[in-house]
Design an enzyme around this catalytic site. Structure first.
Site, PDB file in Angstrom:
ATOM      1  N   GLN A 178       0.821  -1.211   0.000  1.00 28.40           N
ATOM      2  CA  GLN A 178       0.000   0.000   0.000  1.00 28.40           C
ATOM      3  C   GLN A 178       0.860   1.268   0.000  1.00 28.40           C
ATOM      4  OE1 GLN A 178      -2.211  -0.758   3.613  1.00 28.40           O
ATOM      5  NE2 GLN A 178      -0.357  -1.329   4.686  1.00 28.40           N
TER       6      GLN A 178
ATOM      7  N   ASP B  85       0.625  -0.014  13.958  1.00 23.50           N
ATOM      8  CA  ASP B  85       1.054   1.250  14.582  1.00 23.50           C
ATOM      9  C   ASP B  85       1.404   1.059  16.056  1.00 23.50           C
ATOM     10  OD1 ASP B  85      -1.574   1.711  16.088  1.00 23.50           O
ATOM     11  OD2 ASP B  85      -2.273   1.660  14.017  1.00 23.50           O
TER      12      ASP B  85
ATOM     13  N   ASP C 288      -7.338  -5.383  14.311  1.00 23.02           N
ATOM     14  CA  ASP C 288      -7.231  -3.935  14.077  1.00 23.02           C
ATOM     15  C   ASP C 288      -6.836  -3.718  12.628  1.00 23.02           C
ATOM     16  OD1 ASP C 288      -6.819  -1.257  14.094  1.00 23.02           O
ATOM     17  OD2 ASP C 288      -4.945  -1.329  15.209  1.00 23.02           O
TER      18      ASP C 288
ATOM     19  N   SER D 194      -7.444  -2.191   8.480  1.00 21.21           N
ATOM     20  CA  SER D 194      -7.935  -1.078   7.679  1.00 21.21           C
ATOM     21  C   SER D 194      -9.257  -1.531   7.046  1.00 21.21           C
ATOM     22  CB  SER D 194      -6.878  -0.650   6.651  1.00 21.21           C
ATOM     23  OG  SER D 194      -6.329  -1.782   6.028  1.00 21.21           O
ATOM     24  N   ASP D 195      -9.766  -0.771   6.085  1.00 22.68           N
ATOM     25  CA  ASP D 195     -11.082  -1.082   5.522  1.00 22.68           C
ATOM     26  C   ASP D 195     -11.010  -2.290   4.570  1.00 22.68           C
ATOM     27  OD1 ASP D 195     -12.400   1.075   6.809  1.00 22.68           O
ATOM     28  OD2 ASP D 195     -11.447   2.444   5.396  1.00 22.68           O
TER      29      ASP D 195
HETATM   30  N1  SPD Z   1     -11.684   3.897   7.899  1.00 20.55           N
HETATM   31  C1  SPD Z   1     -10.441   3.587   8.569  1.00 20.55           C
HETATM   32  C2  SPD Z   1     -10.558   2.528   9.597  1.00 20.55           C
HETATM   33  C3  SPD Z   1      -9.210   2.241  10.200  1.00 20.55           C
HETATM   34  C4  SPD Z   1      -9.242   1.261  11.293  1.00 20.55           C
HETATM   35  N2  SPD Z   1      -7.915   0.856  11.724  1.00 20.55           N
HETATM   36  C5  SPD Z   1      -7.121   1.878  12.267  1.00 20.55           C
HETATM   37  C6  SPD Z   1      -5.806   1.404  12.791  1.00 20.55           C
HETATM   38  C7  SPD Z   1      -5.430   2.113  14.048  1.00 20.55           C
HETATM   39  N3  SPD Z   1      -4.671   1.303  14.912  1.00 20.55           N
END
Ligand code: SPD
Length: 328
Positions: free
Chosen positions: A69, A124, A194, A196-197
């Site tokens: 990414q 992170d 945890d 991302s989308d």
């Molecule tokens: N729309 C973004 C959603 C992100 C969720 N994950 C965030 C990671 C933070 N640790």
């Protein structure tokens, strides 16, 4: 690097449904830097068509392209430093506490004595920071696919990536889906996803086979908490997750949510599930965090408390109609 003078070569371009709905015109470089409002970042995605939340950029601090990414960090005018993956906000220094605290403490405060915890994604380090607050926890494994997210977080977000410093943490860089398949049955008390989308590298983390692997990796009465998008924008995705989890997890299945001003629609949800075994009532934390003790620590809790834990499961009527009938 000034915000106005950014040139990105060889941008990652993934095929995404609905991209033609204006996204291409605005997001010229794959990072979300707006060509229409110079000096601003605009979050544009087919996952929230027709809207774009924007932040004023003071300075671009990092732009890179990993095997998975586009990764960007910028200093914003009002939300501190911001981490962006493929043009989508993952965290800002100002509001990251709401997401990281809730996705961690909602599951861990719902079971007595969690000892072994697995984090999928979370590169992170913020979820690790929160899990580390639980003194009962003896082992924290994390499987993150993208090393660049870990490195960039350590460099630009030390107050978040501090989670990696806990000696109970073991970091594996790799595919969480493959990792979970190898985990012996019943290993973990809690699995926190945890991600991302569900477009790009995280897509499989929202699918049925992945949830089956999570359930297998949990001990009886173990718990999963996964990010489960927005009731304002993603009811279809949420209904799919609830339907899949209802079939797979034989204990409790509940949807909770929290405010996060910089996430699309200003909120994000969590799917909480438990496996068959000792009953888990997510709405009433049996393992509350000692708030007084926590406030004395170097990094006191900023968002989570027992009242907001229970309140997180109250749904607006429109969402209750769709989700409430399927969850318990
Ligand atoms: N729309 C973004 C959603 C992100 C969720 N994950 C965030 C990671 C933070 N640790």
């Amino acid at each position: 690097m000034d915000a106005e003078n950014v040139v990105v070569e060889s941008p990652v371009k993934k095929q995404r449904d609905g991209e033609e709905n204006g996204a291409k015109a605005l997001d010229v470089n794959g990072f979300g830097l707006s060509s229409v409002i110079p000096g601003w970042y605009s979050e544009i995605s087919p996952m929230w068509p027709g809207e774009a939340h924007s932040l004023k950029v003071e300075k671009i601090l990092f732009q890179g392209k990993s095997a998975y990414q586009n990764v960007m960090v910028f200093q914003s005018s009002t939300y501190g430093k911001v981490l962006i993956l493929d043009g989508v906000i993952q965290l800002t220094e100002r509001d990251e506490c709401a997401y990281q605290e809730m996705i961690s403490h909602l599951p861990l405060c719902s079971i007595p004595n969690p000892k072994k915890v697995l984090v999928i994604g979370g590169g992170d380090g913020g979820v690790l920071r929160e899990v580390s607050r639980h003194s009962s926890v003896e082992k924290i494994d994390i499987c993150e696919i993208d090393n660049m997210v870990v490195d960039v977080s350590k460099q630009f977000f030390p107050d978040v990536a501090v989670g990696f410093e806990d000696p109970r943490v073991t970091l594996r860089i790799g595919d969480g889906v493959a990792f979970l398949k190898e985990v012996p049955e019943g290993t973990y008390d809690a699995v926190i996803v945890d991600s991302s989308d569900p477009i790009g590298p995280a897509q499989e983390l929202f699918e049925k086979p992945f949830f089956e692997s999570v359930a297998r990796a949990l001990r009886p009465g173990g718990v999963m908490c996964t990010q489960a998008e927005s009731i304002w924008l993603h009811m279809d995705i949420i209904e799919d997750i609830v339907n899949n989890c209802r079939q797979i997890f034989k204990g409790s299945v509940n949807y909770a949510w929290t405010t996060v001003p910089t996430y699309p629609s200003g909120m994000i949800g969590f799917m909480l599930c438990s496996t068959a075994g000792p009953v888990v009532d997510f709405k009433y934390p049996v393992n509350p965090i000692d708030e007084k003790e926590c406030q004395k620590s170097v990094r006191p809790l900023k968002f989570y408390n027992s009242e907001i834990h229970s309140a997180a499961f109250c749904l607006p009527t429109f969402a209750k109609r769709k989700i409430g009938s399927k969850a318990n």
